[in-house]
Enzyme design. Structure first.
Site, mmCIF file in Angstrom:
data_model
loop_
_atom_site.group_PDB
_atom_site.id
_atom_site.type_symbol
_atom_site.label_atom_id
_atom_site.label_comp_id
_atom_site.label_asym_id
_atom_site.label_seq_id
_atom_site.Cartn_x
_atom_site.Cartn_y
_atom_site.Cartn_z
ATOM 1 N N SER A 159 5.376 -6.713 3.622
ATOM 2 C CA SER A 159 5.929 -7.383 4.784
ATOM 3 C C SER A 159 6.668 -8.656 4.796
ATOM 4 C CB SER A 159 4.410 -7.122 5.894
ATOM 5 O OG SER A 159 3.872 -8.278 5.200
ATOM 6 N N PHE A 206 0.755 -1.067 0.116
ATOM 7 C CA PHE A 206 -0.028 0.183 0.232
ATOM 8 C C PHE A 206 0.829 1.228 0.047
ATOM 9 C CE2 PHE A 206 0.866 0.002 4.356
ATOM 10 C CZ PHE A 206 1.014 1.202 4.909
ATOM 11 N N CYS A 234 9.569 1.742 3.673
ATOM 12 C CA CYS A 234 10.309 0.599 4.243
ATOM 13 C C CYS A 234 11.802 1.245 4.367
ATOM 14 C CB CYS A 234 10.361 -0.397 3.021
ATOM 15 S SG CYS A 234 11.231 0.387 1.544
ATOM 16 N N GLU A 254 9.002 -3.735 13.346
ATOM 17 C CA GLU A 254 8.949 -2.676 12.427
ATOM 18 C C GLU A 254 7.505 -2.042 13.021
ATOM 19 O OE1 GLU A 254 7.820 -3.703 8.439
ATOM 20 O OE2 GLU A 254 8.881 -2.100 7.630
ATOM 21 N N GLU A 287 -4.743 -3.860 -1.976
ATOM 22 C CA GLU A 287 -6.175 -3.696 -1.824
ATOM 23 C C GLU A 287 -6.749 -2.157 -0.949
ATOM 24 O OE1 GLU A 287 -4.546 -5.543 -0.495
ATOM 25 O OE2 GLU A 287 -5.149 -6.144 1.553
ATOM 26 N N ARG A 288 -5.553 -1.570 -0.519
ATOM 27 C CA ARG A 288 -5.808 -0.529 0.200
ATOM 28 C C ARG A 288 -6.209 0.960 -0.562
ATOM 29 N NH1 ARG A 288 -6.995 -3.569 4.161
ATOM 30 N NH2 ARG A 288 -5.541 -4.737 5.024
ATOM 31 N N LYS A 340 -0.729 -7.452 -8.965
ATOM 32 C CA LYS A 340 -1.977 -7.672 -7.839
ATOM 33 C C LYS A 340 -1.488 -6.587 -6.940
ATOM 34 C CE LYS A 340 -2.982 -8.644 -4.130
ATOM 35 N NZ LYS A 340 -3.541 -7.511 -3.389
#
Ligand code: NAD
Length: 499
Positions: free
Chosen positions: A227, A150, A282, A384, A177-178, A174
Site C-alpha cells: 500500500s 498479500f 493493483c 483505493e 503475513e496473510r 519478507k
C-alpha cells in the site's frame, strides 16, 4: 491445535524464536488454519548474516550456471502450478483460474531470468586512448530484501526474487503475513532446483521484521510492493539508511469509454478487470469514465445486470466469480466505504453488502457492487477501495476524462476503449500513468518489458522486471585496463585524458 509456520533459512523451515505469532485465516470460512511465527530483529539479522556468507560463492558462480538453476526452477514451478494455486486459494481465497493466471505471470519472469547471461552483459570499448581498454561490468549487490503484499504471494516474490538471484544476489523475502504458504513452497522449490542454501530466504512478521531489513547495514537494496502509506515509509526509511529502494504502491485505475467504443467489449472488460480477484489487484479497474451522457446511460444499462449476476464463492467452487476478501477488517472497511458512497450521494446500482453463502456464513465476502453518478470529491473516488466495487463517473467530456486521470493521486494503470486511433494516441501521450491500455483493460506488461506506475503509485526510479530489474539488482563497475607492450610515458601529474 494448529501448526505454526516458521521462517525459511538454510534450505529448510526453521522455527521462530521471538515468541510472537499471528493467525493465518481461511478467508472463505473465517477459521484460523495455522499460526505464523513473527521474526524479531535478531532473527532477521541471523538470516541476513547467513545469506551474506552464501552470496559470496553464488555471486562468483559462472552466469550460465545461475541461469541453469533458474531454468530448473521454472520447470518445477510449472510442475507445481496446481499445488501453488491450491495454496493461494486456501490462504488468499482467489479462485483456481485466477490463481493459475498469477502463477503463470511468475513463470514468465523465471523464463526471462533464464536469459541472464545476455541480460547482464556489460560494455566494452577497445583502446579509448593510450592502448587503454574500458570495460563496464554489472555486479551483484549482495543481500537484497523483498517485502511483498498479500494479493500476489507467488507472482511478486518471483518478480523480484528471480531477477535478484539471477543477478547473483541473495534474496530475503519478507512475505505477507496473510498468506505465507505459497512463498514457503517457492523457497522449497528453489532448494530443489539447486539454488545453494542461503540464497533464497523467507522471514515472516510485521513492522519489526520490515524495519530490521530497512535498518540492516548488510542489506543494500529493498524492493517493496504494497500500500502507498507503507511503501512511502519503506522508501523514505530505506533511503535514510542509504539503500537503493523501489516501492510499488496503491492505485485507482480508470477506464475511459469513448462514445465510439464497442460497448459489449467495454462491458466485458469492466466486469473482468473490475471484479476479478474481488478487485484486490493493483491493476484492477475501479473507475469507469464514460464520455458523454449517452455513453454513461448505455454503459450503466448494460453493466448493471452483468454485475448483479456475479456470484460469490470459495476458491474451489467452479461457479464462483468473486472470492472472499483477505480479512474481516478488509470486508468491514469495504462495506464502510460503500455506506460512505451512499451518504455522499452516489447512486448504488448494485449493493454487495451483507453477501452470504450457505456453509460459508463467517467468510469475508462482499458481493459485486456498482455505483453510478460518482463525483471526484467523493471518498469512494479518492480512496483505493481494494474490493469488488466499481464506480461509474458522472458524464464527462474527453477533456474532463484526461484531467480526472491526471489529477488523481495514483498513476498505476489506465485504459481507454475507443475505435479511434487519433483519440487513443492523444490519450496515451497526455496521461501521467505508468501503464496504459488501448482496448486492453489490464495492461500489465510482459516479463521482458518493465512494470511500474507513476505519481503516488511508485516511489523510486526503477521498474519491476524487464531490463530495469537488471539495473536495480546490480551495481556498475568500470575497469580501465592497459597492457603496455612498449609505452613509456613517464609520470604524468595532470588529470589523465585521451589526448
Ligand atoms: P501492505 O502495505 O499492508 O503490506 C505490504 C507489506 O508490508 C507486507 O509484507 C506487510 O507485512 C508489510 N507491512 C504492513 N504494514 C507495515 C508497516 N506499518 N510497516 C512496515 N511494513 C508493513 O499491503 P497489502 O495489503 O499486503 O497489499 C495491498 C496493497 O498493495 C494495495 O494497496 C495494492 O494496490 C498494492 N499493490 C501494489 C502493486 C503495484 O505493483 N503497484 C502490486 C500489488 C499490490
Amino acid at each position: 491445535m494448529v501448526d505454526t509456520v516458521g521462517h525459511y533459512m538454510g534450505g529448510k523451515q526453521i522455527p521462530g524464536e521471538s515468541g510472537r505469532t499471528g493467525d493465518i485465516f481461511n478467508p472463505a470460512t473465517g477459521e484460523v488454519q495455522a499460526k505464523l511465527a513473527y521474526a524479531s530483529a535478531a532473527e532477521v539479522d541471523k538470516v541476513v548474516q547467513y545469506a551474506k556468507e552464501a552470496q559470496v560463492a553464488w555471486g562468483a558462480m559462472a552466469v550460465p550456471k545461475r541461469a541453469a538453476v533458474c531454468f530448473s526452477m521454472r520447470n518445477l514451478v510449472v510442475e507445481h502450478k496446481q499445488a501453488l494455486a491450491e495454496l493461494l486459494g486456501k490462504e488468499h481465497g482467489k479462485t483456481i483460474p485466477d490463481a493459475l493466471g498469477e502463477v503463470q505471470r511468475g513463470i514468465d519472469v523465471l523464463e526471462f531470468a533464464c536469459g541472464i547471461p545476455h541480460l547482464i552483459k556489460g560494455d566494452f570499448n577497445s583502446n579509448i586512448g593510450g592502448d587503454i581498454d574500458l570495460i563496464s561490468i554489472r555486479e551483484p549487490l549482495g543481500v537484497v530484501g523483498g517485502i511483498t503484499p498479500f494479493n500476489f504471494p507467488v507472482m511478486i516474490p518471483l518478480w523480484m526474487g528471480a531477477m535478484a538471484v539471477a543477478c547473483g544476489n541473495a534474496f530475503v523475502n519478507k512475505a505477507s503475513e496473510r498468506d505465507p504458504g505459497a512463498p514457503m513452497l517457492l523457497a522449497e522449490l528453489w532448494t530443489k532446483a539447486g539454488l545453494p542454501d542461503g540464497i533464497w530466504n523467507v522471514v515472516h512478521g510485521d513492522k519489526e521484521a520490515v524495519d530490521a531489513l530497512l535498518h540492516h547495514p548488510d542489506v543494500p537494496a529493498i524492493s517493496f510492493v504494497g500500500s502507498t502509506g507503507v511503501g512511502e515509509y519503506v522508501y523514505q526509511e530505506g533511503c535514510k539508511h542509504n539503500k537503493r529502494v523501489q516501492s510499488f504502491c496503491g492505485a485507482k485505475n480508470h477506464m475511459v469509454v469513448m462514445p465510439d467504443a464497442d460497448m459489449d467489449q467495454a462491458v466485458d472488460a469492466l466486469v473482468g478487470a473490475g471484479f476479478g480477484s474481488a478487485g484486490e489487484r493493483c491493476m484492477a479497474i475501479s473507475v469507469a469514465v464514460p464520455v458523454g451522457e449517452g455513453t454513461a446511460k448505455a454503459l450503466a444499462d448494460k453493466l448493471t445486470p452483468r454485475v448483479q449476476a456475479l456470484t460469490i464463492g470459495p476458491y474451489n467452487d467452479p461457479q464462483a466469480d468473486i472470492n472472499p476478501l483477505i480479512t474481516r477488517q478488509a470486508k468491514e472497511r469495504v462495506e464502510g466505504l460503500i455506506a460512505r458512497g451512499v451518504e455522499e450521494g452516489a447512486t448504488l446500482n448494485v449493493d454487495g453488502r451483507g453477501a452470504t453463502m450457505q456453509g460459508y456464513e463467517d467468510g469475508y465476502f462482499v458481493g459485486s457492487t456498482l455505483f453510478s453518478n460518482v463525483k471526484t470529491d467523493m471518498e469512494i473516488y479518492k480512496t483505493e477501495i481494494f474490493g469488488p466495487v466499481l464506480s461509474i463517473m458522472a458524464p464527462s467530456t474527453y477533456e474532463d476524462a484526461v484531467g480526472m486521470v491526471n489529477d488523481h493521486e495514483y498513476g498505476n494503470g489506465v485504459a481507454i476503449f475507443t475505435r479511434d486511433g487519433d483519440t487513443a494516441r492523444d490519450f496515451t501521450n497526455r496521461v501521467d500513468i505508468g501503464m496504459v491500455g488501448v482496448n486492453v483493460p489490464i495492461p500489465v506488461p510482459m516479463a521482458f518489458h518493465n512494470f511500474g506506475g507513476s505519481k503516488r503509485s511508485k516511489f523510486g526510479d526503477t521498474q519491476m522486471h524487464g531490463p530495469e530489474s537488471i539495473r536495480f539488482f546490480t551495481k556498475m563497475k568500470t575497469v580501465s585496463a592497459r597492457w603496455p607492450s612498449g609505452i613509456k610515458e613517464g609520470a604524468q601529474l595532470a588529470f589523465p585524458t585521451n589526448d
